[in-house]
Design a protein around this motif. Structure first.
Motif, PDB file in Angstrom:
ATOM      1  N   UNK A  66       5.338  12.266  -5.112  1.00 57.60           N
ATOM      2  CA  UNK A  66       4.173  11.445  -5.452  1.00 57.60           C
ATOM      3  C   UNK A  66       3.048  11.618  -4.439  1.00 57.60           C
ATOM      4  N   UNK A  67       1.836  11.617  -4.955  1.00 61.92           N
ATOM      5  CA  UNK A  67       0.662  11.815  -4.096  1.00 61.92           C
ATOM      6  C   UNK A  67       0.075  10.458  -3.703  1.00 61.92           C
ATOM      7  N   UNK A  68      -0.145  10.254  -2.387  1.00 59.99           N
ATOM      8  CA  UNK A  68      -0.773   9.027  -1.883  1.00 59.99           C
ATOM      9  C   UNK A  68      -2.291   9.216  -1.971  1.00 59.99           C
ATOM     10  N   UNK A  69      -2.880   8.645  -3.025  1.00 62.39           N
ATOM     11  CA  UNK A  69      -4.317   8.831  -3.266  1.00 62.39           C
ATOM     12  C   UNK A  69      -5.152   8.320  -2.096  1.00 62.39           C
ATOM     13  N   UNK A  70      -4.766   7.149  -1.542  1.00 64.90           N
ATOM     14  CA  UNK A  70      -5.548   6.561  -0.436  1.00 64.90           C
ATOM     15  C   UNK A  70      -5.549   7.486   0.782  1.00 64.90           C
ATOM     16  N   UNK A  71      -4.382   8.088   1.073  1.00 63.57           N
ATOM     17  CA  UNK A  71      -4.295   9.001   2.218  1.00 63.57           C
ATOM     18  C   UNK A  71      -5.154  10.240   1.977  1.00 63.57           C
ATOM     19  N   UNK A  72      -5.148  10.728   0.722  1.00 62.97           N
ATOM     20  CA  UNK A  72      -5.954  11.909   0.395  1.00 62.97           C
ATOM     21  C   UNK A  72      -7.442  11.592   0.535  1.00 62.97           C
ATOM     22  N   UNK A  73      -7.856  10.413   0.041  1.00 70.95           N
ATOM     23  CA  UNK A  73      -9.265  10.014   0.157  1.00 70.95           C
ATOM     24  C   UNK A  73      -9.697   9.905   1.612  1.00 70.95           C
TER      25      UNK A  73
END
Length: 410
Positions: free
Chosen positions: A375-382
């Protein structure tokens, strides 16, 4: 000295020695494809003579161990090795007469499960006969039957039998088109194996609507794809307690129209489909398409499941070819023998499940090989994107300062 006329006389004498004997049919025309005058052997008569002499001298140094006690079949195995090497280099045409040994072993192992000794084994598109020999060897079959359309390959098959020590009285290989002119009438066999030409054309003539091999299915196989014509032909020749295993392109699992009607007939009306095994792509000479093995039995019970195996991802890449290794073959055969479910590898589907899929046998419908990604952590990517943009802004300012020092910008 010129050995070629002597060799020609020797080959003719071998054939003539069977005239009037029970073996006459098996030896007749056996060497008809050997052309000692061929320019491929050399430009001049001396060149041809030198080449053939060198081959004979090389063979003379080999101890072929023809005694009955010899366990290793040197001559037969060497012949089969040369056929496989020719297939590997012959491109598209190779698939017409040679099945890779790994696939032959899977087919042979499957059709012999539950039989201590096979009475007979049959291949309607036998090519050079290697698949037949393997099935007969593993199943300890008493008799071997086959048919081959191509006259040259038919001769290869007969030679292959004789070089593997099969007595002429224990095999019957016929030359002819299996679908158009079945050489074996209503004879039935304990085991049927085949690697028919993929999606070949056939006549699909009206006369076949009255042929017992095809008439009960309700439709004839399409003229441009004879796969189900071969399948129905083989089932017709399979006895009640026997097993049939053949190679086919994946299209037979899901194509509609006439093939869909035949497929439904075999599942819903006859309950003959026992297993579907997906093989890796690029394991056959001359074609890179993925293939599958279809297993049929006539003695299945009403509540028997259909086993689906997806072995398409388990292989070893060797140069440009994919190879099945012993561990891959063992896993396929053991899974079939034990009819066990393995996550992302095999599944036992009920007939109801297959019916709900509208009798589509496409393997991904039954064996889920999907691998979930982390799963991709969207907040971390942003946050990482914002940090990179801030760094880029700082770098832009730094570069602008250097350019001003160099007088490249105002």
């Amino acid at each position: 000295e010129n050995i070629l006329p002597m060799l020609e006389r020797s080959l003719k004498r071998i054939e003539d020695s069977t005239l009037g004997q029970d073996s006459e049919e098996d030896f007749g025309g056996l060497f008809s494809d050997i052309d000692l005058a061929s320019p491929k052997l050399g430009k001049t008569a001396d060149d041809k003579n030198t080449l053939v002499s060198n081959v004979l001298l090389a063979l003379d140094d080999i101890d072929f161990g023809v005694e009955a006690s010899q366990e290793i079949d040197i001559l037969g195995d060497a012949y089969e090795y040369m056929i496989s090497q020719f297939a590997a280099g012959a491109g598209k045409k190779a698939g017409e007469f040679y099945t890779p040994q790994e696939v032959s072993r899977i087919l042979a192992e499957i059709v012999t499960i539950g039989h201590a000794r096979l009475r007979n084994v049959y291949d309607p598109t036998c090519g050079s006969g290697s698949l037949l020999l393997r099935a007969a060897s593993i199943g300890h079959a008493n008799e071997i039957f086959g048919q081959e359309k191509n006259p040259t390959t038919y001769n290869l098959a007969r030679m292959n039998m004789l070089l593997h020590g099969i007595k002429f009285s224990n095999f019957r290989i016929e030359n002819g088109d299996t679908l158009e002119a079945d050489a074996f009438g209503d004879t039935q066999f304990d085991a049927v194996v085949a690697n028919p030409p993929f999606s070949a054309e056939w006549s699909a003539a009206d006369k076949f609507n009255n042929d017992d091999r095809f008439s009960k299915a309700g439709r004839l196989a399409p003229r441009k794809t004879a796969d189900y014509a071969f399948i129905l032909h083989m089932i017709y020749h399979l006895n009640e307690g026997g097993t049939m295993a053949c190679v086919a392109p994946h299209g037979v699992l899901f194509r509609g129209n006439a093939e869909g009607v035949i497929r439904r007939f075999l599942i819903e009306k006859k309950n003959y489909v026992d297993a579907i095994i997906g093989l890796p792509a690029n394991i056959f000479y001359g074609t890179s398409i993925p293939t599958c093995i279809l297993v049929f039995k006539k003695c299945r019970k009403e509540d028997d499941n259909i086993l689906f195996i997806d072995a398409s991802k388990e292989f070893e890449k060797v140069k440009t070819q994919n190879k099945l290794r012993p561990q891959h073959i063992k896993k396929i055969v053991d899974t079939y023998r034990e009819r066990k479910e393995i996550e992302k590898y095999s599944h036992l589907a009920t007939l109801q499940e297959v019916a709900e899929n509208d009798y589509n046998l496409n393997i991904p419908r039954y064996v889920d090989t999907f691998e979930e990604e982390e799963p991709i952590d969207i907040h971390a990517v942003m946050k990482e994107i914002k940090d990179l943009e801030a760094k880029r802004a700082d770098l832009d300012k730094e570069i602008e300062g250097y350019l001003k020092e160099l007088g490249l910008v105002e």
